[in-house]
Design an enzyme around this catalytic site. Structure first.
Site, PDB file in Angstrom:
ATOM      1  N   GLN A  17      34.568  13.160 -17.477  1.00 30.70           N
ATOM      2  CA  GLN A  17      34.315  12.641 -18.825  1.00 30.70           C
ATOM      3  C   GLN A  17      35.632  12.324 -19.528  1.00 30.70           C
ATOM      4  OE1 GLN A  17      31.717  16.011 -19.843  1.00 30.70           O
ATOM      5  NE2 GLN A  17      30.218  14.494 -20.504  1.00 30.70           N
TER       6      GLN A  17
ATOM      7  N   ASP B 132      46.895  18.684 -22.213  1.00 32.08           N
ATOM      8  CA  ASP B 132      46.194  19.927 -22.469  1.00 32.08           C
ATOM      9  C   ASP B 132      45.742  19.849 -23.912  1.00 32.08           C
ATOM     10  OD1 ASP B 132      45.039  22.272 -21.601  1.00 32.08           O
ATOM     11  OD2 ASP B 132      46.740  23.516 -22.148  1.00 32.08           O
ATOM     12  N   THR B 133      44.521  20.253 -24.130  1.00 31.65           N
ATOM     13  CA  THR B 133      43.927  20.187 -25.458  1.00 31.65           C
ATOM     14  C   THR B 133      43.428  21.566 -25.836  1.00 31.65           C
ATOM     15  OG1 THR B 133      43.294  17.873 -25.214  1.00 31.65           O
ATOM     16  CG2 THR B 133      42.056  19.162 -26.822  1.00 31.65           C
TER      17      THR B 133
ATOM     18  N   ARG C 185      42.814  12.994 -28.809  1.00 29.30           N
ATOM     19  CA  ARG C 185      43.254  12.498 -27.501  1.00 29.30           C
ATOM     20  C   ARG C 185      43.772  11.065 -27.630  1.00 29.30           C
ATOM     21  NH1 ARG C 185      39.311  14.580 -24.931  1.00 29.30           N
ATOM     22  NH2 ARG C 185      40.473  16.425 -24.345  1.00 29.30           N
TER      23      ARG C 185
END
EC number: 3.6.1.66
Length: 197
Positions: free
Chosen positions: A11, A73-74, A185
């Protein structure tokens, strides 16, 4: 030009392909995924910060693939929880928990708090790395609130709980196109795409 999207999350890869430019100058860019590199092994996220994890993933993917790689990286940072779950967002409820378990733990952790006390932000750190180990970083942030339950069918992770600042909808209630126009993002990857040469 070929660039590897170093994520195992299909996704997320789909989202990134919508966000990233198709061309830089007169160069067409072909975005590859980990499926194009079946022998590539992504490292464990052992960093103590989002930045460390993004660098670790991008550099290792670029080294193994032999082409430039983009990784990120979130983390979801909730003010009432002193910035948690943060770098452990994907593992908030435990090492092998699924997104629903993480969401339920987050809701339980905020039980009893009013909506105004549930301020939060998604933070993405994107990294573009070369096979030689050079890298660039960019950050994107999206502010909002954590709701009282699940709303919406789209997105993934904490999206059904995250009410976007200035809107009455969660990220999961937005279409992919609407989300991609405002997301953390998108902000990070738009910045990093300006560093692609």
């Amino acid at each position: 030009m070929k660039i590897l999207l170093a994520t195992g999350n299909e996704q997320k890869a789909k989202e990134l392909k919508c966000i990233l430019p198709k061309n830089i100058g007169n160069k067409e860019i072909e975005y590859l995924t980990l499926g194009d590199f079946p022998d590539l092994r992504m490292p464990e996220e052992t960093g103590k910060t989002l930045e460390e994890n993004a660098i670790l993933k991008a550099r290792e993917a670029a080294r193994q693939a032999g082409i430039a790689a983009l990784a990120d990286d979130t983390g979801l940072e909730v003010d009432a929880l002193n910035g948690e779950p943060g770098v452990r967002s994907a593992r908030y409820a435990g090492e092998y928990c699924d997104p629903d378990e993480n969401n339920r733990k987050l809701l339980d952790s905020l039980d009893g708090l009013f909506l105004g006390q549930r301020t939060a932000r998604f933070k993405t750190v994107a990294c573009l790395a070369t096979p030689e180990g050079e890298y660039e970083l960019a950050e994107g942030v999206l502010g909002g609130l954590i709701g009282f339950g699940y709303r919406g069918e789209n997105g993934f992770g904490y999206d059904p709980l995250f009410i976007v600042k200035g809107k009455s909808k969660t990220l999961a209630e937005l279409t992919l196109d609407e989300k991609n126009k405002i997301s953390h993002r998108r902000k990070a990857f738009e910045k990093i795409s300006k560093k692609i040469k």
